[in-house]
Design a protein around this motif. Structure first.
Motif, PDB file in Angstrom:
ATOM      1  N   ARG A   1       0.994  -1.314   0.051  1.00  0.00           N
ATOM      2  CA  ARG A   1      -0.012  -0.047   0.050  1.00  0.00           C
ATOM      3  C   ARG A   1       0.888   1.382   0.075  1.00  0.00           C
ATOM      4  NH1 ARG A   1      -3.492  -2.905  -1.725  1.00  0.00           N
ATOM      5  NH2 ARG A   1      -5.410  -3.494  -0.669  1.00  0.00           N
ATOM      6  N   LEU A   2       2.046   1.233  -0.633  1.00  0.00           N
ATOM      7  CA  LEU A   2       3.074   2.197  -0.606  1.00  0.00           C
ATOM      8  C   LEU A   2       2.667   3.300  -1.764  1.00  0.00           C
ATOM      9  CD1 LEU A   2       6.338   0.808   0.599  1.00  0.00           C
ATOM     10  CD2 LEU A   2       4.527   1.758   2.009  1.00  0.00           C
ATOM     11  N   SER A   3       2.997   4.369  -1.702  1.00  0.00           N
ATOM     12  CA  SER A   3       3.059   5.605  -2.841  1.00  0.00           C
ATOM     13  C   SER A   3       4.404   5.385  -3.279  1.00  0.00           C
ATOM     14  CB  SER A   3       2.676   6.804  -1.987  1.00  0.00           C
ATOM     15  OG  SER A   3       3.814   7.230  -1.495  1.00  0.00           O
ATOM     16  N   VAL A   4       4.382   5.983  -4.227  1.00  0.00           N
ATOM     17  CA  VAL A   4       5.526   6.298  -5.135  1.00  0.00           C
ATOM     18  C   VAL A   4       6.697   6.655  -4.370  1.00  0.00           C
ATOM     19  CG1 VAL A   4       7.015   7.434  -7.145  1.00  0.00           C
ATOM     20  CG2 VAL A   4       4.483   6.685  -7.280  1.00  0.00           C
ATOM     21  N   ASP A   5       6.528   7.565  -3.521  1.00  0.00           N
ATOM     22  CA  ASP A   5       7.572   8.038  -2.340  1.00  0.00           C
ATOM     23  C   ASP A   5       7.729   7.095  -1.361  1.00  0.00           C
ATOM     24  OD1 ASP A   5       7.958  10.656  -3.570  1.00  0.00           O
ATOM     25  OD2 ASP A   5       6.232  11.428  -2.854  1.00  0.00           O
ATOM     26  N   GLY A   6       6.583   6.411  -1.095  1.00  0.00           N
ATOM     27  CA  GLY A   6       6.978   5.332   0.030  1.00  0.00           C
ATOM     28  C   GLY A   6       7.695   3.985  -0.693  1.00  0.00           C
ATOM     29  N   LYS A   7       7.822   3.700  -1.774  1.00  0.00           N
ATOM     30  CA  LYS A   7       8.629   3.009  -2.494  1.00  0.00           C
ATOM     31  C   LYS A   7       9.753   3.220  -2.867  1.00  0.00           C
ATOM     32  CE  LYS A   7       4.516   0.722  -4.847  1.00  0.00           C
ATOM     33  NZ  LYS A   7       3.743   0.652  -6.124  1.00  0.00           N
ATOM     34  N   ASN A   8      10.191   4.527  -2.769  1.00  0.00           N
ATOM     35  CA  ASN A   8      11.601   5.236  -3.138  1.00  0.00           C
ATOM     36  C   ASN A   8      11.653   6.255  -2.442  1.00  0.00           C
ATOM     37  OD1 ASN A   8      11.774   3.634  -6.035  1.00  0.00           O
ATOM     38  ND2 ASN A   8       9.906   4.554  -6.118  1.00  0.00           N
ATOM     39  N   PRO A   9      12.024   5.988  -1.038  1.00  0.00           N
ATOM     40  CA  PRO A   9      12.399   6.878  -0.205  1.00  0.00           C
ATOM     41  C   PRO A   9      13.596   7.644  -0.362  1.00  0.00           C
ATOM     42  CG  PRO A   9      12.609   4.593   0.831  1.00  0.00           C
ATOM     43  CD  PRO A   9      12.072   4.554  -0.224  1.00  0.00           C
ATOM     44  N   GLY A  10      13.694   8.886  -0.219  1.00  0.00           N
ATOM     45  CA  GLY A  10      14.555   9.931  -0.416  1.00  0.00           C
ATOM     46  C   GLY A  10      14.438  10.751  -1.780  1.00  0.00           C
ATOM     47  N   ASN A  11      13.607  10.206  -2.725  1.00  0.00           N
ATOM     48  CA  ASN A  11      12.996  11.264  -3.618  1.00  0.00           C
ATOM     49  C   ASN A  11      12.260  12.290  -3.204  1.00  0.00           C
ATOM     50  OD1 ASN A  11      14.111   9.641  -5.510  1.00  0.00           O
ATOM     51  ND2 ASN A  11      12.440   8.559  -6.139  1.00  0.00           N
ATOM     52  N   TYR A  12      11.581  12.160  -2.173  1.00  0.00           N
ATOM     53  CA  TYR A  12      10.778  13.282  -1.516  1.00  0.00           C
ATOM     54  C   TYR A  12      11.370  14.178  -0.702  1.00  0.00           C
ATOM     55  CZ  TYR A  12       6.766  15.760   0.978  1.00  0.00           C
ATOM     56  OH  TYR A  12       5.944  16.656   1.589  1.00  0.00           O
ATOM     57  N   GLY A  13      12.412  13.860   0.117  1.00  0.00           N
ATOM     58  CA  GLY A  13      13.461  14.717   1.011  1.00  0.00           C
ATOM     59  C   GLY A  13      12.819  14.897   2.158  1.00  0.00           C
ATOM     60  N   ALA A  14      12.890  16.318   2.715  1.00  0.00           N
ATOM     61  CA  ALA A  14      12.482  16.697   4.031  1.00  0.00           C
ATOM     62  C   ALA A  14      11.346  17.709   4.208  1.00  0.00           C
ATOM     63  CB  ALA A  14      13.940  17.243   4.810  1.00  0.00           C
ATOM     64  N   VAL A  15      10.401  17.468   5.126  1.00  0.00           N
ATOM     65  CA  VAL A  15       9.411  18.699   4.821  1.00  0.00           C
ATOM     66  C   VAL A  15       9.367  19.102   6.358  1.00  0.00           C
ATOM     67  CG1 VAL A  15       7.628  16.815   5.445  1.00  0.00           C
ATOM     68  CG2 VAL A  15       7.049  19.007   4.529  1.00  0.00           C
ATOM     69  N   ILE A  16       9.200  20.341   6.465  1.00  0.00           N
ATOM     70  CA  ILE A  16       9.016  21.164   7.944  1.00  0.00           C
ATOM     71  C   ILE A  16       7.600  21.808   7.921  1.00  0.00           C
ATOM     72  CG2 ILE A  16      10.047  22.551   9.392  1.00  0.00           C
ATOM     73  CD1 ILE A  16      12.172  20.835   8.382  1.00  0.00           C
ATOM     74  N   VAL A  17       6.950  21.143   9.147  1.00  0.00           N
ATOM     75  CA  VAL A  17       5.458  21.553   9.303  1.00  0.00           C
ATOM     76  C   VAL A  17       5.451  22.468  10.492  1.00  0.00           C
ATOM     77  CG1 VAL A  17       3.297  20.784   9.500  1.00  0.00           C
ATOM     78  CG2 VAL A  17       5.022  19.175   8.345  1.00  0.00           C
ATOM     79  N   PRO A  18       5.495  23.693  10.325  1.00  0.00           N
ATOM     80  CA  PRO A  18       5.293  24.401  11.578  1.00  0.00           C
ATOM     81  C   PRO A  18       3.954  24.367  12.152  1.00  0.00           C
ATOM     82  CG  PRO A  18       5.885  25.952   9.382  1.00  0.00           C
ATOM     83  CD  PRO A  18       5.485  24.451   9.108  1.00  0.00           C
ATOM     84  N   MET A  19       3.873  24.398  13.470  1.00  0.00           N
ATOM     85  CA  MET A  19       2.658  23.906  14.426  1.00  0.00           C
ATOM     86  C   MET A  19       2.662  25.121  15.436  1.00  0.00           C
ATOM     87  SD  MET A  19       2.200  19.983  14.204  1.00  0.00           S
ATOM     88  CE  MET A  19       0.750  20.262  15.328  1.00  0.00           C
ATOM     89  N   SER A  20       1.954  25.981  15.674  1.00  0.00           N
ATOM     90  CA  SER A  20       1.480  26.689  16.839  1.00  0.00           C
ATOM     91  C   SER A  20       1.272  26.426  18.065  1.00  0.00           C
ATOM     92  CB  SER A  20       0.983  28.125  16.384  1.00  0.00           C
ATOM     93  OG  SER A  20      -0.481  27.502  16.088  1.00  0.00           O
ATOM     94  N   THR A  21       0.940  25.274  18.078  1.00  0.00           N
ATOM     95  CA  THR A  21       0.411  24.508  19.576  1.00  0.00           C
ATOM     96  C   THR A  21       1.518  23.856  20.243  1.00  0.00           C
ATOM     97  OG1 THR A  21      -0.194  22.766  18.244  1.00  0.00           O
ATOM     98  CG2 THR A  21      -1.740  24.240  18.444  1.00  0.00           C
TER      99      THR A  21
ATOM    100  N   PHE B   1      20.155   8.891   7.478  1.00  0.00           N
ATOM    101  CA  PHE B   1      20.629   9.940   7.730  1.00  0.00           C
ATOM    102  C   PHE B   1      21.078  10.581   6.340  1.00  0.00           C
ATOM    103  CE2 PHE B   1      20.621   7.324  11.704  1.00  0.00           C
ATOM    104  CZ  PHE B   1      20.396   8.395  12.634  1.00  0.00           C
ATOM    105  N   THR B   2      20.945   9.988   5.172  1.00  0.00           N
ATOM    106  CA  THR B   2      21.659  10.430   3.974  1.00  0.00           C
ATOM    107  C   THR B   2      20.538  11.049   2.925  1.00  0.00           C
ATOM    108  OG1 THR B   2      23.069   8.427   4.392  1.00  0.00           O
ATOM    109  CG2 THR B   2      23.131   9.470   2.191  1.00  0.00           C
ATOM    110  N   ALA B   3      20.898  11.860   2.499  1.00  0.00           N
ATOM    111  CA  ALA B   3      20.083  12.850   1.505  1.00  0.00           C
ATOM    112  C   ALA B   3      19.890  12.066   0.018  1.00  0.00           C
ATOM    113  CB  ALA B   3      20.743  14.074   0.964  1.00  0.00           C
ATOM    114  N   GLY B   4      18.707  11.788  -0.275  1.00  0.00           N
ATOM    115  CA  GLY B   4      18.480  10.966  -1.296  1.00  0.00           C
ATOM    116  C   GLY B   4      18.313   9.502  -1.138  1.00  0.00           C
ATOM    117  N   LYS B   5      18.245   9.085   0.159  1.00  0.00           N
ATOM    118  CA  LYS B   5      18.037   7.898   0.572  1.00  0.00           C
ATOM    119  C   LYS B   5      17.066   7.686   1.690  1.00  0.00           C
ATOM    120  CE  LYS B   5      22.661   5.501  -0.711  1.00  0.00           C
ATOM    121  NZ  LYS B   5      23.599   4.924  -0.164  1.00  0.00           N
ATOM    122  N   ALA B   6      16.492   8.711   2.068  1.00  0.00           N
ATOM    123  CA  ALA B   6      15.635   8.749   3.347  1.00  0.00           C
ATOM    124  C   ALA B   6      14.646  10.125   3.187  1.00  0.00           C
ATOM    125  CB  ALA B   6      16.163   9.012   4.552  1.00  0.00           C
TER     126      ALA B   6
END
Length: 1101
Positions: free
Chosen positions: A842-862, A1026-1031
């Motif tokens: 049940r993985l998405s494309v990014d789930g099947k190929n971790p590293g392509n998506y990269g990092a996301v920062i989600v700000p939360m005021s709470t 911990f490696t860009a392009g792989k996680a």
């Protein structure tokens, strides 16, 4: 701070216990890699010293027995002792099972918000008089099949020792107690563990980070204000024992030491032990321990004021108070209400039992008064929670949740209107008697199935009960419920009026404020900027050096020779719960065991082909689990699952041609069960599936099966009930959004899972938008929604989609197989079982190929801190050849006071950090919990990992032994109770699909793992995290952290973006109208993403 256990056996589990013990013994009682021939010598060193003393040489114990009694509702014996030398208290609850659990409890009373009780909870682990090394206690624990932990409550601090078997517990006990009574409490320890300013001018420290994560949440802000209103300044319950951030910043080591001297005396300590305890050995150990501390503790004869009991008690509230309290939140749509009033003395068994029963009557389920009117009918709240704090003047809490902000005042007023109306009229005495019986059943069940049940009661008695044991003795019986069954309507209504409906109370209306969120961010930025300017580069450099020096002082290496003075204990004292497997119907394709229980099942076959697996354990109850896959559910129907599950037990049914209302359904369900629920399948390791679970008494076995059939096939999708369920779901979402940790997992699911995943479909970031649109569709086209729900029902409840687990004493179960016949009478029983769907399907494309998506920062005021989850590819089967090395590597890294702990938590970079392997999804993951800077914590973790890969850090033998011991501990944890033992056998054989010898084989394999194999798996499997392009990385954090986090991960090479929580949505084709607006901004969250399944927990528990 949450293995695998033995699989289902083809022969009685009792027959293989000896073989299993030998394998465990080989794994953990050897040096690395010591030959088998030396095991016998190692074992000889495990014989307690007291065993070599001749009977005539043994001295009389200084511990006097106060009483010993058996509980008349559970197979538990309570023994109570007190030391005539120091006044130390000891209570043992002798309960069968593999675990021995200790709760070393001190009554801790303070009259300020300094946080001294909380800081001690952390500093105790930094070393003691004889063992002046940070981490020694936990390094010993990791080798002794043990885990240590602690908590600070308002009225006590408890240090826990959770061990597989008595031998490891006995080895740890005197060392642990010395840490509690005679800790080092160094300046350097206080600096790193409590609070410090790092080289960038930021506040840090383990305790500080913890409180930073909660202080500005709505719940904490309301709790502090409630304390101030309920208690005057001379009552300790007024204060925040965790410490407020502004107080922690100025707390001194001297204040902490003074509090320890005052409160941490043996006479103020109670050792609560639950499990199979060698009590003669226990008293010998304690006598010997007391010999070593007498010269260092305050005189046992010195006057001592008993905390809480000898202190001033709070005055009664003179009048009710209603206040509006704001808390930071960008979504201002829903708030919270907290109502408190003083209740009866916690030592009064009849009145506290009455209080439990009355709260169940008022708010225990969807048919109770407050829930039925305020949640189900008037849709004013998503739930009405209730609890009470055990104290001489207990505090009763009623908490309507998910209330529209503009209705907070009305809902508070409406709640008391309902209560007064209830008190003014005759009660439903039939339902009240049901509640009394239900409470009695619940307690009997908890006494058998919950390891903390007796511990909690004993701790409360130590804090507030009579020292002569008279109040503790009442724990042995449930006769108070016999008394309550005879209470009249007048007695119940008098009790209701006295303590709740007519009692003066405080009501806090928790109101979300976007302005407050912005103000906190601005003021924090201003404060930190002013500090940095005042310190200047030179001052910051000095602080960096001071921190570096403190860490160096704290982290002095423990000599291996010292650690090896405590050999790894034997496993003979680990008494696993014997569970015998038997199978019927399609389950026999997994193998037909040959044992006496299987013979019982064979006699009752009746030709029923349903997949039934029985786990025979010596329980007084029946635990039913029906597992269903979701593979046949259409994609467009998957986001209906939360509503379907909420409605499952709360809907009308057709019986004998007549419609029965949902209230009558729930009442009858409660009469026949201890608890019932429908949940995500993660609890049996099938995250994509669903489970229906019942806990019942044996005589209700057939009735429970009939309820399953009824709710599956005779229930009605009623428009009114569906609207009520929808309103609850929507009201819960804003509160769920406020958790940084839950939202981290929610976002991770949105990135890595495709739309066919039931986890994703049930998650809040889908529910928020989808349910709001579905609500409109239900109003305009109810037949369309109901038709979709019917299609969903038909895709779930088929013969080929059912696997059943029955954990019970099969010898006492009437018609174990025949009773299931009604469930499948009208089903097509000719189809083969549908395969279970693994998460990696049940993985998405990014789930099947971790590293392509990269990092996301989600700000939360709470939130004021940050949370991180990094995912990379890992093994996707339990039998992958790298699994043993991966198990040892992650156990080694994650051990308390191990490499990750020392590098991340020990330096104040986070409250916690750990690895996780997920064979079902094919991931390995690394998470950081509650950090002042998740990027810096992430870098520190990577540096540690690389140091072991490149050889600059060495693998110590004792640490590797500890890693394997922790794997053994996992086996015991997974079968700590009778129901858990049965469930884990089912999970292994049915869900994971591993053979009977899997765990035995795995234990041999982890022992054989070499350092080179560990380094290889660290390099090839863990380092990619911990490696860009792989996680891929998800970070939720306070808005003030956004810039620093983004810059940091970009510098590491990660493709980095910043996205609002509202940007993670999926409508599943249900589109909104033109006037909808930005719904995603207002309604997103999840109820349980932290468990990686995002499941609803619907039912009565």
């Amino acid at each position: 701070m949450p293995g695998s256990a033995l699989p289902s056996k083809s022969i009685s589990f009792a027959l293989v216990t000896g073989v299993f013990a030998l394998v465990l013994y080989q794994v953990v009682n050897t040096k690395w890699p010591q030959p088998l021939s030396s095991i016998r010598i190692t074992f000889q060193h495990q014989i307690p010293f007291s065993s070599f003393i001749m009977p005539s040489q043994k001295r009389n114990s200084h511990f006097k027995s106060i009483q010993k009694f058996k509980a008349d509702y559970a197979p538990v014996t309570i023994s109570q002792y007190v030391s005539e030398r120091t006044g130390m208290h000891v209570v043992v609850a002798d309960q069968k099972g593999p675990k021995v659990q200790g709760y070393f409890t001190l009554a801790t009373e303070i009259f300020d918000d300094s946080g001294s009780p909380h800081t001690l909870e952390h500093l105790i682990f930094m070393g003691s008089k004889s063992y002046q090394y940070k981490g020694l206690l936990d390094k010993l624990a990791s080798r002794a099949y043990s885990n240590t932990n602690a908590w600070t409550a308002t009225d006590h601090t408890a240090y826990t020792l959770d061990t597989a078997g008595w031998e490891g517990f006995a080895q740890m006990l005197p060392v642990y107690l010395e840490h509690v009574i005679l800790p080092t409490l160094t300046n350097e320890g206080c600096y790193t563990e409590v609070h410090h300013i790092d080289g960038k001018g930021n506040d840090a420290g383990v305790v500080y980070s913890e409180m930073q994560g909660v202080q500005n949440t709505g719940g904490e802000i309301m709790d502090i204000r409630a304390r101030r209103l309920l208690y005057p300044e001379n009552v300790g319950f007024r204060y925040e024992t965790g410490g407020l951030m502004e107080n922690l910043r100025v707390l001194t080591p001297e204040r902490i030491r003074a509090f320890h001297k005052e409160m941490y005396q043996p006479k103020n300590l109670c050792l609560v032990l639950v499990g199979e305890v060698d009590q003669q050995d226990l008293l010998q150990i304690l006598d010997d321990f007391e010999d070593t501390i007498l010269d260092d503790i305050p005189s046992p004869d010195a006057p001592f004021k008993r905390p809480w009991v000898d202190s001033p008690q709070p005055p009664a509230l003179k009048e009710s108070v209603v206040e509006t309290i704001t808390f930071p939140e960008e979504d201002e749509s829903t708030g919270e209400i907290s109502i408190g009033m003083f209740g009866p003395d916690c030592n009064n068994a009849i009145e506290t039992a009455a209080l439990n029963t009355l709260l169940t009557y008022l708010a225990g389920s969807s048919v109770s008064v407050l829930e039925n009117i305020m949640v189900e009918k008037e849709e004013l709240a998503s739930a009405v929670y209730h609890q009470w704090d055990a104290r001489p003047n207990s505090v009763i809490w009623l908490q309507p949740s998910g209330v529209a902000t503009d209705k907070l005042a009305y809902v508070e007023k409406r709640l008391f209107e309902i209560l007064k109306d209830v008190a003014a009229k005759p009660l439903d005495m039939s339902y009240m008697i049901d509640c009394v019986k239900r409470e009695r059943r619940r307690i009997k069940f908890q006494a058998e199935s919950s390891s903390s049940f007796f511990a909690e009661a004993i701790i409360n008695d130590f804090l507030f009960g009579n020292r002569d044991g008279s109040t503790l003795e009442e724990l042995g019986t449930l006769k108070e419920y016999d008394t309550l069954e005879k209470w009249t309507d007048e007695e119940w209504r008098f009790f209701l009026k006295k303590w709740i409906s007519d009692a003066p109370h405080i009501s806090l209306l928790g109101t979300p404020s976007k302005e407050m969120a912005a103000k906190i961010k601005s003021s924090e930025e201003t404060r930190l900027a002013a500090r940095r300017e005042e310190l200047g580069p030179e001052g910051l450099e000095k602080l960096a050096e001071k921190l570096k020096a403190a860490i160096a002082k704290n982290d002095v290496e423990i000599p291996s020779s010292l650690l090896q003075k405590w050999p790894v204990p034997g496993v003979e004292s680990i008494h696993f719960i014997n569970s015998t497997t038997a199978r019927s119907g399609l389950a026999k394709k997994l193998g037909t065991p040959e044992n006496d229980i299987q013979k019982i099942i064979n006699k009752d076959q009746s030709g029923i082909p349903l997949f039934l697996q029985f786990e025979h354990v010596p329980t007084n109850f029946v635990h039913l689990t029906l597992l269903m896959g979701t593979s046949q559910v259409a994609t467009e129907h998957r986001p209906l699952l939360p509503l379907f599950m909420d409605n499952f037990f709360n809907t009308p049914i057709m019986k004998d041609g007549k419609k029965i209302g949902f209230e009558d359904v729930v009442i009858r369900l409660e009469q026949d069960t201890i608890s019932y629920s429908i949940n995500g399948g993660g609890r049996v390791n099938d995250a994509e599936g669903l489970v229906i679970q019942f806990q019942i008494e044996p005589e209700k076995y057939a009735a429970a099966i009939e309820w399953i059939r009824t709710m599956m096939f005779d229930s009605i999708f009623d428009e009114t009930r569906l609207k009520a369920g929808m309103a609850k779901i929507l009201a819960e979402i804003p509160e769920a959004k406020r958790s940084g940790n839950s939202m981290m997992y929610a976002v991770d699911s949105m990135i890595h899972l495709d739309n066919d995943s039931s986890i994703k479909a049930r998650g809040t970031l889908v529910k928020g938008v989808y349910m709001k649109r579905l609500k409109k569709l239900l109003s305009s086209q109810p037949e369309k929604v109901i038709a979709s729900l019917e299609a969903l029902r038909n895709s779930l409840f088929t013969f080929d989609n059912m696997r059943v687990l029955i954990t019970t004493n099969v010898e006492k179960l009437p018609n174990p197989v025949e009773a299931w016949k009604p469930l499948i009478t009208k089903l097509d029983a000719t189809k083969p079982l549908l395969p279970l769907i693994k998460l990696d399907q049940r993985l998405s494309v990014d789930g099947k190929n971790p590293g392509n998506y990269g990092a996301v920062i989600v700000p939360m005021s709470t939130i004021d801190s940050s949370f991180l989850l990094a995912s990379a590819k890992g093994p996707n089967t339990y039998t992958d050849p790298i699994v043993p090395a991966l198990m040892v590597a992650t156990s080694f890294l994650d051990t308390v006071e191990g490499p990750m702990w020392t590098a991340v938590r020990g330096t104040g970079l986070a409250y916690g950090a750990s690895f996780r392997r997920d064979p079902d999804g094919g991931f390995v993951q690394f998470s950081i919990y509650r950090s002042p800077d998740a990027y810096r914590a992430f870098v520190a973790a990577k540096d540690v990992l690389e140091s072991y890969i490149n050889g600059t850090a060495k693998f110590e033998q004792y640490a590797l032994e500890g890693a394997v011991s922790q794997i053994v501990t996992g086996f015991a944890d997974d079968q700590a109770t009778m129901s858990a033992a049965g469930q884990f056998h089912f999970t292994d054989s049915v869900v994971r699909g591993v053979d009977d010898e899997y765990n035995t084989r795995m234990l041999k394999q982890v022992r054989a793992v070499s350092v080179e194999e560990i380094q290889k798996v660290m390099s090839e499997v863990l380092l990619p995290i911990f490696t860009a392009g792989k996680a891929n990385i998800v970070v939720t954090g306070a808005p003030i952290m956004e810039e620093g986090l983004t810059k940091g991960f970009m510098e590491m090479g990660f493709k980095t973006r910043v996205q609002a929580l509202s940007s993670f949505t999926e409508s599943y084709g249900l589109e909104g109208d033109e006037n909808e607006g930005d719904d995603g901004e207002e309604v997103d969250g999840d109820d349980d993403e932290g468990s990686e399944e995002g499941s609803e927990d619907v039912g009565s528990e």
